[in-house]
Design a protein around this motif. Structure first.
Motif, mmCIF file in Angstrom:
data_model
loop_
_atom_site.group_PDB
_atom_site.id
_atom_site.type_symbol
_atom_site.label_atom_id
_atom_site.label_comp_id
_atom_site.label_asym_id
_atom_site.label_seq_id
_atom_site.Cartn_x
_atom_site.Cartn_y
_atom_site.Cartn_z
ATOM 1 N N LYS A 58 -4.760 5.096 -11.963
ATOM 2 C CA LYS A 58 -5.789 4.352 -11.234
ATOM 3 C C LYS A 58 -5.772 2.875 -11.626
ATOM 4 C CE LYS A 58 -9.151 8.078 -10.481
ATOM 5 N NZ LYS A 58 -10.514 8.570 -10.801
ATOM 6 N N LYS A 59 -5.611 2.594 -12.904
ATOM 7 C CA LYS A 59 -5.580 1.206 -13.359
ATOM 8 C C LYS A 59 -4.392 0.449 -12.767
ATOM 9 C CE LYS A 59 -7.988 1.835 -17.771
ATOM 10 N NZ LYS A 59 -7.860 1.760 -19.251
ATOM 11 N N GLU B 70 0.831 -1.205 0.000
ATOM 12 C CA GLU B 70 0.000 0.000 0.000
ATOM 13 C C GLU B 70 0.866 1.255 0.000
ATOM 14 O OE1 GLU B 70 -2.426 -3.094 2.385
ATOM 15 O OE2 GLU B 70 -0.326 -2.503 2.168
ATOM 16 N N ASN C 119 -4.985 -5.363 -1.289
ATOM 17 C CA ASN C 119 -5.896 -4.727 -0.335
ATOM 18 C C ASN C 119 -6.946 -3.905 -1.082
ATOM 19 O OD1 ASN C 119 -7.162 -3.211 1.670
ATOM 20 N ND2 ASN C 119 -5.272 -2.824 2.809
ATOM 21 N N LYS C 120 -8.137 -4.474 -1.302
ATOM 22 C CA LYS C 120 -9.179 -3.793 -2.065
ATOM 23 C C LYS C 120 -9.629 -2.501 -1.384
ATOM 24 C CE LYS C 120 -13.643 -4.473 -4.351
ATOM 25 N NZ LYS C 120 -14.192 -3.182 -3.910
ATOM 26 N N GLN D 232 2.575 1.829 -3.339
ATOM 27 C CA GLN D 232 1.620 2.330 -4.322
ATOM 28 C C GLN D 232 1.268 3.794 -4.031
ATOM 29 O OE1 GLN D 232 -0.304 -0.228 -6.746
ATOM 30 N NE2 GLN D 232 0.242 1.707 -7.730
ATOM 31 N N LYS E 122 -7.882 5.330 -5.274
ATOM 32 C CA LYS E 122 -8.457 5.792 -6.541
ATOM 33 C C LYS E 122 -9.381 6.990 -6.314
ATOM 34 C CE LYS E 122 -8.242 1.201 -8.679
ATOM 35 N NZ LYS E 122 -9.030 0.035 -9.178
ATOM 36 N N ASN F 228 -7.145 0.054 -2.289
ATOM 37 C CA ASN F 228 -7.226 0.383 -3.716
ATOM 38 C C ASN F 228 -8.371 1.345 -4.001
ATOM 39 O OD1 ASN F 228 -5.158 -1.451 -3.980
ATOM 40 N ND2 ASN F 228 -6.420 -3.077 -4.843
ATOM 41 N N ASP F 229 -9.546 1.039 -3.457
ATOM 42 C CA ASP F 229 -10.710 1.902 -3.674
ATOM 43 C C ASP F 229 -10.483 3.297 -3.093
ATOM 44 O OD1 ASP F 229 -11.974 -0.207 -4.898
ATOM 45 O OD2 ASP F 229 -13.206 -0.746 -3.160
ATOM 46 N N VAL G 235 -3.278 0.732 -9.801
ATOM 47 C CA VAL G 235 -3.452 0.471 -8.365
ATOM 48 C C VAL G 235 -3.989 -0.950 -8.212
ATOM 49 C CG1 VAL G 235 -4.638 1.163 -6.252
ATOM 50 C CG2 VAL G 235 -3.866 2.913 -7.870
ATOM 51 N N ASN G 236 -3.148 -1.868 -7.810
ATOM 52 C CA ASN G 236 -3.533 -3.286 -7.813
ATOM 53 C C ASN G 236 -2.938 -4.052 -6.643
ATOM 54 O OD1 ASN G 236 -0.898 -3.228 -8.557
ATOM 55 N ND2 ASN G 236 -1.127 -4.444 -10.430
ATOM 56 N N THR G 237 -2.918 -3.441 -5.450
ATOM 57 C CA THR G 237 -2.417 -4.169 -4.286
ATOM 58 C C THR G 237 -3.440 -5.245 -3.887
ATOM 59 O OG1 THR G 237 -3.465 -2.875 -2.519
ATOM 60 C CG2 THR G 237 -1.456 -1.959 -3.504
#
Length: 459
Positions: free
Chosen positions: A164-165, A120, A171-172, A123, A179, A175-176, A167-169
């Motif tokens: 934004k695309k 996190e 941890n949803k 990112q 973004k 990520n949300d 962002v893919n850790t």
């Protein structure tokens, strides 16, 4: 939410073994988050902030050691954004912390690099490096003008969708949040740049097209804004931005009700309201402005902030309006102080566990009998805890206590507002709800009856 108490945080000097200290704390080592790093050479202290409903709330600070090192250990932290401050002019370093995280970084006046940390934070740092291209020019003293800022803003905007695309850790939740925060961060920087002094200022015709989409009919509808430590500043800035750039002709400054209507989320409306409290200079102007929007003070934190603002504007002098506290009667009905206007009100703040309160009860009941038929209401306000509500109700019935009997569920608003540290406390208010005395004599002395009779004689 109450801010984490400083006593629960363990500031560490980086060269010490943090594990030994963590083992002595209340949280297991596995849930301990550790932040350590290097501070800029001249920095002496690092402050750590959590986010409390859109504001930065200090939870710890530590002195930097001779090697410019610092560290914090946070037992079982609430997951979300945190901020590290060196006290510099270029803002704070935003990080993301959850239980078990170990973050090692080097601070540099609002920016930082990571030596070791979570997915996190890596990112987040990628985004902050991109954001820094514009945010570095949004602080007082920066020499940039719109001639350099606008091109940098327009260069960043097309990149955001791709960022934004990326962002893919795992941890949803993070990520949300990130973004969502990207859009908020850019708007904040764009608005802030326009509203601080520069050597050159653009005409509206020179603004990039991006500025035309900032003002919306429904703004900041998502509670995720409150995870941002700058949310309080953001809503105030947006309010100012709409006044200057909204195109509406106004007769005088907008009311608090008009400003709150800019936002579609009630908790965020409450944030805007509490951010505005410092602008009032009299109790009357404050209460008049708050009355149409008080229903938006939804959280305990917001209500406490408003209560503190009311209290700061009062002197508790005779003639000032009494605080509109409330409690539940024996039937569970909510009764407020303002409901009793029209009569002299004698308030007895007491509890079933209070020996001196019980000692005053026979004297109080005798006084009530002597004043029967006169324009007086006797109000008993219990500060017994919620768990003892049935005990309170049984006591009131057993002792055949008259007048209005209210349950306050502990040391609540009335005790905080009037700084009541010990009970019993008696207070007297006139027929218009104005203070006669917030520290009146007890019924066991003749002075209380004399005060009531004098108040009645003034009508």
């Amino acid at each position: 939410m109450k801010p984490t108490k400083v006593s629960r945080l363990l500031p560490l000097v980086a060269c010490l073994a943090w594990t030994a200290r963590a083992a002595a704390g209340p949280a297991p080592v596995s849930s301990l988050a550790v932040i350590q790093g290097q501070a800029p050479e001249k920095v002496k202290k690092i402050t750590l902030y959590a986010v409390e409903e859109g504001r930065k709330a200090e939870i710890a600070n530590t002195t930097v050691n001779e090697q410019h090192a610092f560290a914090f250990a946070i037992p079982a932290p609430k997951e979300g954004f945190y901020y590290l401050s060196t006290g510099g002019a270029k803002g704070d370093a935003r990080i993301y912390i959850k239980s078990g995280d170990q973050l090692k970084l080097t601070l540099d006046n609002g920016t930082y690099t990571i030596q070791a940390g979570s997915a996190e934070n890596k990112q987040l740092l990628q985004w902050q490096n991109q954001l820094h291209t514009i945010s570095q020019h949004t602080f007082l003293g920066d020499t940039a003008t719109y001639l350099s800022f606008f091109p940098k803003l327009e260069a960043l905007l097309p990149k955001i969708a791709g960022l934004k695309k990326a962002v893919n850790t795992p941890n949803k939740k993070f990520n949300d949040l990130l973004k969502y925060t990207m859009d908020v961060d850019v708007e904040f920087a764009a608005m802030r740049f326009l509203l601080i002094p520069h050597s050159k200022h653009p005409e509206k015709s020179q603004y990039p097209a991006y500025y035309g989409q900032i003002i919306q009919d429904e703004k900041y509808c998502d509670n995720k804004l409150l995870a941002n430590g700058d949310a309080g500043n953001i809503v105030r800035l947006y309010e100012t931005f709409t006044v200057i750039n909204g195109g509406k002709k106004r007769q005088g400054p907008p009311s608090l009700k008009e400003n709150a209507s800019l936002f579609c989320n009630d908790t965020i409306k409450g944030l805007l309201i509490t951010e505005s409290l410092g602008g009032f200079r009299t109790f009357e102007s404050l209460t008049e402005a708050i009355a149409p929007v008080k229903q938006y003070l939804l959280t305990a934190n917001q209500q406490e902030r408003y209560l503190a603002a009311e209290k700061a504007l009062r002197k508790f002098s005779a003639g000032e309006q009494g605080f509109n506290f409330a409690g539940e009667d024996l039937s569970g009905k909510k009764v407020s102080f303002n409901d009793l206007k029209g009569k002299v009100v004698v308030v007895d703040v007491w509890a079933t566990w209070c020996g001196p309160c019980k000692a005053e009860l026979p004297h109080l009941q005798k006084l009530e009998e002597e004043m029967r038929g006169q324009n007086v209401t006797f109000l008993g306000y219990s500060v017994d805890e919620t768990k003892d509500k049935e005990k309170w109700a049984a006591f009131v019935k057993e002792k055949d206590m008259k007048g209005v009997q209210l349950f306050g569920a502990g040391w609540s608003d009335v005790t905080k507002f009037y700084d009541i540290k010990g009970i019993p406390r008696f207070m007297v208010f006139d027929q218009q709800g104005r203070i006669v005395s917030i520290d009146a004599p007890r019924p066991s002395t003749p002075e209380l009856k004399a005060m009531i009779e004098k108040t009645l004689s003034k009508g």
